[in-house]
Design an enzyme around this catalytic site. Structure first.
Site, mmCIF file in Angstrom:
data_model
loop_
_atom_site.group_PDB
_atom_site.id
_atom_site.type_symbol
_atom_site.label_atom_id
_atom_site.label_comp_id
_atom_site.label_asym_id
_atom_site.label_seq_id
_atom_site.Cartn_x
_atom_site.Cartn_y
_atom_site.Cartn_z
ATOM 1 N N HIS A 1 0.802 -1.227 0.000
ATOM 2 C CA HIS A 1 0.000 0.000 0.000
ATOM 3 C C HIS A 1 0.827 1.264 0.000
ATOM 4 O O HIS A 1 0.274 2.359 0.132
ATOM 5 C CB HIS A 1 -0.914 0.064 1.230
ATOM 6 C CG HIS A 1 -1.960 -0.993 1.276
ATOM 7 N ND1 HIS A 1 -3.215 -0.832 0.743
ATOM 8 C CD2 HIS A 1 -1.936 -2.238 1.783
ATOM 9 C CE1 HIS A 1 -3.932 -1.928 0.939
ATOM 10 N NE2 HIS A 1 -3.173 -2.798 1.571
ATOM 11 N N LYS B 1 -8.694 13.369 4.803
ATOM 12 C CA LYS B 1 -7.782 12.227 4.764
ATOM 13 C C LYS B 1 -6.772 12.405 5.890
ATOM 14 O O LYS B 1 -6.719 13.464 6.511
ATOM 15 C CB LYS B 1 -7.063 12.139 3.413
ATOM 16 C CG LYS B 1 -6.466 13.479 2.972
ATOM 17 C CD LYS B 1 -5.879 13.427 1.583
ATOM 18 C CE LYS B 1 -6.876 13.430 0.459
ATOM 19 N NZ LYS B 1 -6.962 12.211 -0.312
ATOM 20 N N ARG B 2 -5.973 11.341 6.151
ATOM 21 C CA ARG B 2 -4.912 11.496 7.144
ATOM 22 C C ARG B 2 -4.047 12.713 6.783
ATOM 23 O O ARG B 2 -3.866 13.017 5.613
ATOM 24 C CB ARG B 2 -4.027 10.239 7.185
ATOM 25 C CG ARG B 2 -4.663 9.036 7.822
ATOM 26 C CD ARG B 2 -3.723 7.837 7.808
ATOM 27 N NE ARG B 2 -3.395 7.463 6.436
ATOM 28 C CZ ARG B 2 -2.191 7.146 5.987
ATOM 29 N NH1 ARG B 2 -1.159 7.119 6.812
ATOM 30 N NH2 ARG B 2 -1.997 6.811 4.737
ATOM 31 N N LYS C 1 0.366 14.281 1.156
ATOM 32 C CA LYS C 1 -1.022 14.550 0.736
ATOM 33 C C LYS C 1 -1.261 16.053 0.534
ATOM 34 O O LYS C 1 -2.254 16.467 -0.020
ATOM 35 C CB LYS C 1 -1.994 13.985 1.770
ATOM 36 C CG LYS C 1 -1.918 12.447 1.889
ATOM 37 C CD LYS C 1 -2.894 11.920 2.908
ATOM 38 C CE LYS C 1 -2.715 10.449 3.206
ATOM 39 N NZ LYS C 1 -3.405 9.562 2.243
ATOM 40 N N THR D 1 -8.829 6.079 -1.892
ATOM 41 C CA THR D 1 -10.156 5.476 -2.049
ATOM 42 C C THR D 1 -11.219 6.552 -1.798
ATOM 43 O O THR D 1 -12.314 6.473 -2.344
ATOM 44 C CB THR D 1 -10.370 4.296 -1.077
ATOM 45 O OG1 THR D 1 -9.886 4.683 0.210
ATOM 46 C CG2 THR D 1 -9.638 3.063 -1.553
ATOM 47 N N LYS E 1 -14.898 7.678 -3.726
ATOM 48 C CA LYS E 1 -16.178 7.949 -3.055
ATOM 49 C C LYS E 1 -16.742 9.300 -3.490
ATOM 50 O O LYS E 1 -17.945 9.444 -3.722
ATOM 51 C CB LYS E 1 -15.986 7.920 -1.528
ATOM 52 C CG LYS E 1 -15.572 6.547 -1.004
ATOM 53 C CD LYS E 1 -15.042 6.579 0.440
ATOM 54 C CE LYS E 1 -14.320 5.281 0.765
ATOM 55 N NZ LYS E 1 -13.452 5.357 1.953
HETATM 56 C C1 F58 Z 1 -3.283 3.697 2.228
HETATM 57 N N1 F58 Z 1 -2.343 3.387 3.274
HETATM 58 C C2 F58 Z 1 -2.628 4.442 1.078
HETATM 59 N N2 F58 Z 1 -1.712 3.284 5.506
HETATM 60 O O1 F58 Z 1 -1.974 5.590 1.563
HETATM 61 C C3 F58 Z 1 -3.727 4.834 0.091
HETATM 62 O O2 F58 Z 1 -3.167 5.442 -1.045
HETATM 63 C C4 F58 Z 1 -4.493 3.594 -0.346
HETATM 64 O O3 F58 Z 1 -5.611 3.942 -1.099
HETATM 65 C C5 F58 Z 1 -4.962 2.804 0.862
HETATM 66 O O4 F58 Z 1 -3.877 2.513 1.730
HETATM 67 C C6 F58 Z 1 -5.617 1.498 0.478
HETATM 68 O O5 F58 Z 1 -4.828 0.802 -0.426
HETATM 69 C C7 F58 Z 1 -2.700 3.509 4.568
HETATM 70 O O6 F58 Z 1 -3.835 3.797 4.893
HETATM 71 C C8 F58 Z 1 -1.829 3.449 6.845
HETATM 72 O O7 F58 Z 1 -2.842 3.842 7.377
HETATM 73 C C9 F58 Z 1 -0.609 3.150 7.693
HETATM 74 C C10 F58 Z 1 -0.852 1.875 8.464
HETATM 75 C C11 F58 Z 1 0.308 1.564 9.395
HETATM 76 C C12 F58 Z 1 0.627 2.704 10.314
HETATM 77 C C13 F58 Z 1 0.833 4.000 9.554
HETATM 78 C C14 F58 Z 1 -0.333 4.303 8.628
#
Ligand code: F58
Length: 796
Positions: free
Chosen positions: A354, A533-534, A539, A641, A645
């Protein structure tokens, strides 16, 4: 409750009253909102359980393959409305509650969000589970039952403050405790070498206890299980210590063990955190593998059938220890030759990547790893050796320079590795996994992400959903490509008016919510430009706020120009240790405080940062957005994602050619997407120019003025230097190329704003986004995984 097939409001009312009395123990006169919520949840749950049992029976009798989705995160949000929508009982439930004198919306909103995830990765896992059930694929999600999900966010003087999340302190009806399903797991200890294998004698043990939540698909035809593990002490209570008066010491084993499932990690910046995170990863992965093998053994007695009957998907590298753990079980415990164990594991496992961000690719110091998982470290060396023997290329070891690299481990131990958008998969092949890809060219495949239309359109946007159903029938709900049928209505003013009216009503609702939460009044006719988003530098929420500041300055300088009234809406949490991201939050809030109170401009521009972004807030914001901000530095957002949406809900994107934006633009048409910025390739070239930021600033006085305002303390008069480091960063390395993309962002934003003034043209573009977003259903994504990765089948 009566087992009628099409429940009426009356039968549902009866069921609610029954549960209120006998499960909650309240009479209607004294019931609180929470009591009604629980009573309704039980009534809904009864029906889900019927579907669940039927699905389980069918899975066993069919003898087909099961899919196991291992994920540290499942960001499921609320389940009551989800269950009601999928069972098609929402209207009946509302009628039943209303007839009891209870406000349905308050009951639905009373449920705490299950925030067992950080962001997209966790929400994707939740969408996938729902799609697997909708498609009738026997599947389990496996994860951790965190006592505290992602922290709750509030603002104090504009700064993010984190509070513990306590979803489990409120009752909910969805999980079933399974006291009979417990596995003992070890850490540390010794490895005893035998001639051809080894035996691990862990020094420490904990139990993983199962809690099951049924996840029901569309129309209640199928339900799968989300099984979450909770940690319990192997020896819960030290009676000797207690009798000696050491009460805290007596409870210590319980507390230490429970720490493992206590909190979801937003990041792992501390050493203590690192060790706990690795423990969490092994804990849930090992418990899940035990459970998978127990189920397999109950049906088959030839372990060589494993890859035929079991597909295990690793959601990122967090469960990567599944590779060595499966080899350990098959080789050390079950006595299979090492090569056979490796082969079976590889054909059973697959891995989704990811992120390409180097700092997000997991690796563990070998000291820590060997201390917690000594046998696994040995097996990783054996895996490295076996891979080297087959492919004698240097520099590809999993265990290298004192680090254990989980990306390489996952790649080597999986038969398929997938990226989450076409661009991301291509970049994976060229960057992080370039050399492994050369050796295994068939292994990397793409599966572009998707979102479930049940939650992200039907449930969250009933006005638009009803309009769509009026135009094309209701089959779109599980066949989203049918949205293309809307294109035939695009020349009908009645349809476009209805589309615009649905959007406006959603905006009115959101404006009321914003006023209730922040006190800020916004104009529902302004363009709602939304970025949620985060918080992360890649970003580029700071690019967005820079644009807002520049717009404010330009409005003041040219008050009579035809400006489009705009509300910039932000929401998102920053990892507690991520100082720069937290400073961006504060800057946005500080800028909002100045700009929103400027009498010269407040009718034309407002900025709102809604606190505590979560799934439920997203469900309010997305249907009300006009413009979707997807403005990451190209090459950095794996997919996104949220972008899907928004487009599905009729908000065109302003975005870069990054992640799935590329595919969204291909689907909706370049003319219905506000593209700006450099491509991933251009980004790399531009970054190599040492003074790229200075050049960009020198070439754009609008950008230069916006930076100066921040730097001179316009938004922080009591502390003018508060944001000096942000501006310095932008003038200096500007790794994420905010300055270099600013001018084009400004242009694209101006174009969007100008088009917004032509409402019929705007609505047409918005409707085209909805009509052409059908491909972004997670049903499509899951079908891709089924054929290209899992070789699993639907039991419908
Ligand atoms: C996200 N990753 C990607 N990671 O950033 C996003 O582009 C993608 O659409 C999504 O995955 C699904 O494939 C993501 O959300 C985290 O939240 C990490 C998890 C581990 C700790 C730090 C944040």
């Amino acid at each position: 409750m009566p087992r009628d097939h099409v429940p009426t409001a009356a039968s549902l009312r009866e069921a609610v009253l029954h549960h209120l009395t006998y499960a909650i123990g309240k009479d209607p006169d004294h019931a609180q909102t929470q009591d009604w919520r629980m009573a309704l949840s039980y009534a809904v749950r009864d029906r889900i359980v019927d579907a669940w049992f039927a699905s389980t029976r069918k899975s066993y009798s069919a003898g087909g393959k099961r899919v196991y989705y291992l994920s540290m995160e499942f960001l499921i949000g609320r389940l009551l409305q989800d269950g009601l929508v999928n069972l098609r009982l929402l209207d009946q439930a509302k009628e039943a509650l209303t007839s009891l004198g209870v406000a349905p919306d308050a009951v639905l909103a009373d449920e705490p969000d299950a925030a067992l995830g950080n962001g997209g990765l966790g929400r994707l896992a939740a969408c996938f589970l729902e799609s697997l059930s909708t498609l009738g694929v026997p599947a389990y999600g496996y994860g951790i039952r965190y006592e505290h999900g992602l922290f709750q966010q509030s603002f104090l003087d504009g700064r993010q403050v984190e509070h513990p999340e306590t979803w489990l302190m409120q009752p909910h009806a969805w999980e079933f405790e399974r006291p009979e399903t417990r596995y003992k797991l070890g850490f540390g200890g010794e490895v005893e070498d035998l001639a051809d294998r080894a035996i691990w004698h862990p020094g420490e043990a904990v139990f993983a206890a199962a809690y099951d939540t049924p996840i029901v698909g569309w129309q209640g035809k199928w339900a799968n299980t989300l099984r979450l593990w909770s940690a319990q002490a192997a020896n819960p209570f030290d009676l000797t210590a207690f009798n000696a008066g050491d009460f805290a010491g007596a409870a210590a084993p319980e507390a230490t063990a429970r720490t493992i499932s206590r909190v979801l990690y937003p990041d792992d910046t501390t050493d203590g955190g690192k060790e706990l995170r690795l423990k969490q990863e092994y804990f849930f992965t090992a418990a899940s593998l035990h459970d998978i093998l127990r189920r397999f053994d109950s049906e088959y007695n030839d372990i060589r059938l494993l890859p035929k009957k079991v597909a295990i998907q690793l959601n990122d590298t967090h469960p990567a220890i599944a590779g060595p753990e499966l080899v350990r079980i098959l080789h050390d415990e079950r006595g299979l030759p090492f090569d056979t164990a490796m082969d079976l594991a590889q054909h059973t496992l697959s891995y989704t990547n990811h992120t390409l961000l180097p700092e997000a690719l997991e690796s563990w110091p070998e000291g820590l790893f060997g201390r917690l998982l000594p046998r696994h470290l040995q097996l990783i060396d054996q895996i490295d050796h076996a891979h080297y023997k087959a492919y004698p290329v240097r520099g590809l070891s999993v265990h290298d320079h004192g680090q254990v690299k989980m990306g390489e481990l996952s790649f080597i131990m999986a038969h398929r590795v997938n990226g989450v958008s076409a661009l991301h998969t291509g970049l994976m092949k060229q960057t992080v996994f370039e050399r492994l890809h050369d050796l295994h060219p068939e292994r990397i495949v793409n599966q572009t992400n998707g979102v479930t239309p049940r939650r992200w359109l039907l449930s969250c946007n009933p006005r638009l959903a009803d309009l769509i159903t009026d135009q094309v029938g209701e089959d779109w709900v599980d066949d989203l490509e049918q949205l293309t049928g809307l294109e035939a209505h695009l020349d009908s003013p009645a349809f476009l008016n209805a589309f615009a009216a649905a959007k406006r009503a959603n905006k009115v609702d959101l404006a009321a919510h914003i006023e209730a939460v922040t006190g800020e009044q916004i104009d529902p006719d302004a363009m709602f430009d939304v970025q949620i988003k985060r918080m992360h530098e890649y970003k580029r929420q700071h690019l967005n706020i820079l644009e807002a500041i520049a717009r404010w300055q330009q409005i003041k300088a040219n008050p009579t120009a035809p400006w489009t009234p705009t509300v910039k809406i932000f929401a998102g949490k920053a990892a507690p240790g991520y100082v720069f991201a937290k400073d961006i939050i504060r800057l946005i809030n500080d800028a909002a405080a100045v700009i929103n109170t400027d009498p010269d401009t407040q009718h034309l521009l407002k900025i709102v940062f809604l606190p505590n972004y979560n799934v439920s807030l997203a469900e309010k914001l997305i249907p009300a957005a006009d413009l979707s901000g997807q403005i990451s530095t190209a090459g950095k957002e794996a997919s996104g994602t949220g972008n899907m949406k928004f487009s599905l809900n009729g908000a065109p994107t302003i975005g870069t050619l990054d992640g799935a934006n590329v595919e969204i633009r291909d689907h909706v048409g370049a003319e219905n997407f506000f593209l700006f910025g450099m491509t991933a390739e251009e980004v790399m070239k531009r970054r190599a120019i040492p003074d790229h930021a200075a050049k960009a600033i020198a070439a754009d006085p609008i950008l230069a003025d916006a930076l100066k305002a921040i730097e001179s303390g316009v938004f922080s008069p009591e502390e003018p230097g508060r944001y000096a480091h942000i501006v310095e960063n932008l003038r200096g390395p500007d790794y994420f190329l905010v300055c270099s993309d600013f001018t084009d962002y400004w242009r694209a934003h101006g174009e969007a704003a100008a088009l917004y003034l032509d409402q019929p043209a705007w609505t047409r573009m918005a409707a085209l986004n909805t009509a052409r977003s059908g491909w972004f259903s997670s049903d499509r994504t899951i079908k891709g995984y089924m054929t290209d990765i899992w070789r699993a089948e639907s039991l419908f």
